[in-house]
Scaffold this motif. Structure first.
Motif, short mmCIF file in Angstrom:
data_model
loop_
_atom_site.label_atom_id
_atom_site.label_comp_id
_atom_site.label_asym_id
_atom_site.label_seq_id
_atom_site.Cartn_x
_atom_site.Cartn_y
_atom_site.Cartn_z
N PHE A 189 -6.18 0.03 7.41
CA PHE A 189 -5.97 1.05 6.53
C PHE A 189 -7.30 1.53 5.94
O PHE A 189 -8.18 0.75 5.71
CB PHE A 189 -4.94 0.70 5.54
CG PHE A 189 -3.68 0.27 6.10
CD1 PHE A 189 -2.66 0.97 6.21
CD2 PHE A 189 -3.55 -1.26 5.82
CE1 PHE A 189 -1.39 0.58 7.00
CE2 PHE A 189 -2.17 -1.71 6.53
CZ PHE A 189 -1.28 -0.81 6.96
N GLN A 190 -7.15 2.73 5.57
CA GLN A 190 -8.33 3.25 4.73
C GLN A 190 -8.93 2.61 3.60
O GLN A 190 -9.92 2.23 3.25
CB GLN A 190 -8.05 4.87 4.34
CG GLN A 190 -9.10 5.39 3.61
CD GLN A 190 -8.75 6.94 3.36
OE1 GLN A 190 -8.06 7.47 4.24
NE2 GLN A 190 -9.39 7.56 2.57
N SER A 191 -7.73 2.07 2.82
CA SER A 191 -7.81 1.51 1.43
C SER A 191 -7.88 -0.02 1.57
O SER A 191 -7.78 -0.60 0.30
CB SER A 191 -7.10 2.08 0.48
OG SER A 191 -5.85 1.83 0.91
N HIS B 99 -6.15 -2.73 1.55
CA HIS B 99 -4.94 -3.25 1.22
C HIS B 99 -5.08 -5.02 1.27
O HIS B 99 -4.20 -5.71 1.88
CB HIS B 99 -3.71 -3.04 2.42
CG HIS B 99 -3.39 -1.55 2.24
ND1 HIS B 99 -2.54 -1.10 1.35
CD2 HIS B 99 -3.65 -0.54 2.77
CE1 HIS B 99 -2.33 0.01 1.38
NE2 HIS B 99 -2.97 0.68 2.13
N LEU C 204 6.52 1.23 12.28
CA LEU C 204 7.00 1.32 11.18
C LEU C 204 8.13 2.51 10.87
O LEU C 204 8.86 2.32 9.76
CB LEU C 204 5.89 1.67 10.07
CG LEU C 204 4.73 0.73 10.22
CD1 LEU C 204 3.52 1.48 9.71
CD2 LEU C 204 4.92 -0.34 9.45
P1 ADP Z 1 -4.68 5.35 2.26
O1 ADP Z 1 -4.90 6.93 2.83
O2 ADP Z 1 -4.15 5.47 0.94
O3 ADP Z 1 -5.57 4.19 2.53
P2 ADP Z 1 -3.26 3.79 4.00
O4 ADP Z 1 -3.93 4.17 5.37
O5 ADP Z 1 -3.56 2.64 3.15
O6 ADP Z 1 -3.50 4.88 3.06
O7 ADP Z 1 -1.65 3.76 4.37
C1 ADP Z 1 -1.06 4.37 5.41
C2 ADP Z 1 0.36 4.20 5.42
O8 ADP Z 1 0.58 2.93 5.70
C3 ADP Z 1 1.15 4.31 4.12
O9 ADP Z 1 2.28 5.46 4.51
C4 ADP Z 1 1.78 3.13 3.84
O10 ADP Z 1 2.82 3.25 3.28
C5 ADP Z 1 1.66 2.39 4.86
N1 ADP Z 1 1.38 0.92 4.57
C6 ADP Z 1 0.42 0.46 3.80
N2 ADP Z 1 0.04 -0.89 3.80
C7 ADP Z 1 1.19 -1.30 4.55
C8 ADP Z 1 1.38 -2.52 5.28
N3 ADP Z 1 0.79 -3.69 4.79
N4 ADP Z 1 2.36 -2.74 5.99
C9 ADP Z 1 2.75 -1.53 6.52
N5 ADP Z 1 2.63 -0.30 6.27
C10 ADP Z 1 1.84 -0.05 5.37
#
Ligand code: ADP
Ligand code: ADP
Length: 227
Positions: free
Chosen positions: A89-91, A93, A54
């Protein structure tokens, strides 16, 4: 599988340079289960973002499956990101208006939608014990179920690496155990897993714990009970 050498990442903040990573060396082999820990600001997210293609390092080398990632053009990079790496991810998505099954199939649209894909997505939902919930939308599912949908989605392109950023951060401790048991099953079935966590109980499921401090690897603990 992953070879990181002398990796640095520097951000310009006004006139100041922030050294997010200042010389990281790291190898992660196929079918390893690794946790990355460390205080806030120690560089965990920066490292995960680079491993997940990323973000690019300022200097140093990152080889993924024997390919120098810096040598890839944007198209190749996005292919690697979509095909070789599954993100959790934590949240969660998840897209709220799509069913669990459609959420799982989402990453396929970037690649190669084929007739077997729906069946494969259904089999992944079964694998995460949500076979009977494939038509449910995220708001009809518990937090743990949402994370299982997200894990199924992360697996749909058969990634060589599953990258999970605080996957239990939004879950209660009983549900966290469920999710970590699922990661353990996936690992035992051959999946390479890298997860970031600040919970020792979660990191304890991994074979190795990489402890970051001030943009460097401070310590690596080997937990043992696997081979
Ligand atoms: P949070 O702690 O709010 O749950 P996330 O773990 O969801 O944060 O997100 C971590 C990182 O990954 C953020 O910097 C976000 O921009 C990036 N990100 C979130 N969704 C995606 C995705 N679908 N593809 C690539 N990168 C993502
Ligand atoms: P962690 O995930 O361990 O909390 P990060 O990788 O997010 O650590 O951050 C490491 C350091 O880099 C911190 O000092 C943070 O403020 C800085 N940093 C991270 N991302 C950026 C950015 N986009 N711009 C400027 N500084 C950043």
């Amino acid at each position: 599988m992953i070879r990181v050498k002398a990796l640095r990442k520097t951000y310009q903040m006004g006139d100041e340079l922030v050294h997010a990573l200042s010389g990281v060396d790291l190898s992660i082999e196929e079918n390893e289960f690794v946790a990355i820990m460390g205080p806030s600001g120690s560089g965990k997210s920066t490292l995960m973002n680079i491993i997940g293609c990323l973000d690019k390092p300022t200097s140093g080398s990152y080889q993924l499956n024997e390919q120098e990632v810096a040598d890839l053009d944007d198209d190749q990079l996005s292919t690697v990101r979509n095909q070789a790496i599954g993100f959790v991810f934590q949240s969660f998505h998840l897209l709220p208006r799509l069913s669990a099954l459609d959420n799982v199939m989402l990453p396929l649209r970037f690649g190669r939608p084929a007739t077997g894909d729906r069946k494969f997505a259904e089999s992944l939902l079964e694998r995460v014990s949500l076979g009977s919930r494939q038509d449910h939308r995220p708001n009809q599912l518990s937090g743990g179920q949402r994370q299982r949908v997200a894990i199924a989605r992360a697996l749909v392109n058969k990634p060589s690496i599953l990258l999970a950023d605080e996957p239990t951060g939004a879950l209660d401790s009983k549900t966290s155990v469920e999710i970590m048991n699922l990661f353990t099953e996936l690992h035992q079935a051959g999946q390479t897993i890298i997860l970031v966590t600040h919970e020792e109980e979660v990191a304890a499921y991994a074979q190795r714990v990489i402890r970051m401090k001030d943009g460097q690897v401070a310590k690596i603990d080997i937990r043992g009970h696997d081979v």
